[in-house]
Motif scaffolding. Sequence first.
Motif, PDB file in Angstrom:
ATOM      1  N   SER A 118       0.830  -1.203   0.000  1.00  0.00           N
ATOM      2  CA  SER A 118       0.000   0.000   0.000  1.00  0.00           C
ATOM      3  C   SER A 118       0.866   1.255   0.000  1.00  0.00           C
ATOM      4  CB  SER A 118      -0.964  -0.008   1.189  1.00  0.00           C
ATOM      5  OG  SER A 118      -0.244   0.002   2.391  1.00  0.00           O
ATOM      6  N   HIS A 119       2.048   1.172   0.593  1.00  0.00           N
ATOM      7  CA  HIS A 119       2.924   2.335   0.569  1.00  0.00           C
ATOM      8  C   HIS A 119       3.459   2.583  -0.840  1.00  0.00           C
ATOM      9  CE1 HIS A 119       5.710   5.334   2.151  1.00  0.00           C
ATOM     10  NE2 HIS A 119       6.607   4.828   1.327  1.00  0.00           N
ATOM     11  N   LEU A 120       3.795   1.504  -1.541  1.00  0.00           N
ATOM     12  CA  LEU A 120       4.324   1.654  -2.894  1.00  0.00           C
ATOM     13  C   LEU A 120       3.297   2.302  -3.821  1.00  0.00           C
ATOM     14  CD1 LEU A 120       6.381  -1.601  -3.554  1.00  0.00           C
ATOM     15  CD2 LEU A 120       7.194   0.653  -2.898  1.00  0.00           C
ATOM     16  N   GLU A 121       2.029   2.082  -3.508  1.00  0.00           N
ATOM     17  CA  GLU A 121       0.998   2.680  -4.360  1.00  0.00           C
ATOM     18  C   GLU A 121       0.967   4.189  -4.253  1.00  0.00           C
ATOM     19  OE1 GLU A 121      -2.897   1.014  -3.850  1.00  0.00           O
ATOM     20  OE2 GLU A 121      -2.091  -0.995  -4.214  1.00  0.00           O
ATOM     21  N   VAL A 122       1.347   4.699  -3.085  1.00  0.00           N
ATOM     22  CA  VAL A 122       1.233   6.143  -2.880  1.00  0.00           C
ATOM     23  C   VAL A 122       2.574   6.869  -2.907  1.00  0.00           C
ATOM     24  CG1 VAL A 122      -0.902   5.938  -1.579  1.00  0.00           C
ATOM     25  CG2 VAL A 122       1.286   5.877  -0.367  1.00  0.00           C
ATOM     26  N   CYS A 123       3.689   6.128  -2.915  1.00  0.00           N
ATOM     27  CA  CYS A 123       4.987   6.779  -2.797  1.00  0.00           C
ATOM     28  C   CYS A 123       5.888   6.460  -3.993  1.00  0.00           C
ATOM     29  CB  CYS A 123       5.660   6.350  -1.508  1.00  0.00           C
ATOM     30  SG  CYS A 123       7.266   7.106  -1.284  1.00  0.00           S
ATOM     31  N   PRO A 124       6.034   7.412  -4.899  1.00  0.00           N
ATOM     32  CA  PRO A 124       6.865   7.188  -6.095  1.00  0.00           C
ATOM     33  C   PRO A 124       8.323   6.897  -5.743  1.00  0.00           C
ATOM     34  CG  PRO A 124       5.696   9.299  -6.225  1.00  0.00           C
ATOM     35  CD  PRO A 124       5.472   8.760  -4.862  1.00  0.00           C
ATOM     36  N   ASP A 125       8.821   7.526  -4.684  1.00  0.00           N
ATOM     37  CA  ASP A 125      10.218   7.327  -4.297  1.00  0.00           C
ATOM     38  C   ASP A 125      10.502   5.867  -3.975  1.00  0.00           C
ATOM     39  OD1 ASP A 125      10.751   9.916  -4.674  1.00  0.00           O
ATOM     40  OD2 ASP A 125      10.873  10.466  -2.548  1.00  0.00           O
ATOM     41  N   CYS A 126       9.633   5.319  -3.129  1.00  0.00           N
ATOM     42  CA  CYS A 126       9.837   3.933  -2.733  1.00  0.00           C
ATOM     43  C   CYS A 126       9.569   2.983  -3.886  1.00  0.00           C
ATOM     44  CB  CYS A 126       8.952   3.589  -1.539  1.00  0.00           C
ATOM     45  SG  CYS A 126       9.551   4.337  -0.020  1.00  0.00           S
ATOM     46  N   ARG A 127       8.640   3.386  -4.760  1.00  0.00           N
ATOM     47  CA  ARG A 127       8.354   2.543  -5.922  1.00  0.00           C
ATOM     48  C   ARG A 127       9.602   2.444  -6.796  1.00  0.00           C
ATOM     49  NH1 ARG A 127       3.119   4.498  -7.134  1.00  0.00           N
ATOM     50  NH2 ARG A 127       4.046   5.968  -8.568  1.00  0.00           N
TER      51      ARG A 127
END
Length: 100
Positions: A30-39
């Motif tokens: 769920s974090h990857l969905e909202v955070c381009p940096d971590c993606r």
Amino acid sequence: MKWRCALIQRRLPDYPDGDLNPFWKRQVASHLEVCPDCRQEAEELAEVMSLYQAEPLPDPGPAFWQDFQQELHLKLAQVNQTPAPSPWRRASWAATPRTR
Ligand SMILES: [Zn+2]
């Protein structure tokens, strides 16, 4: 939220196939969905992993590790010896009786 990214990125090497419990898998997803940096971090990591899996490094063999260790010892010795004491000075220091 930087601290959250740090938490997530620490678990990326185990995501999605690694030894990560379901709670964290969901957190990461769920974090990857909202955070381009971590993606991006996750994508780069996946790329490195797939490269490594496609072309595993051969074991360099015992000779390499022996050299490696010798080099490491040399480096450590150099670091420990700065500034390098001259041998006779060390000897005279060692010969001086300690009064304290
Ligand atoms: Zn993030």
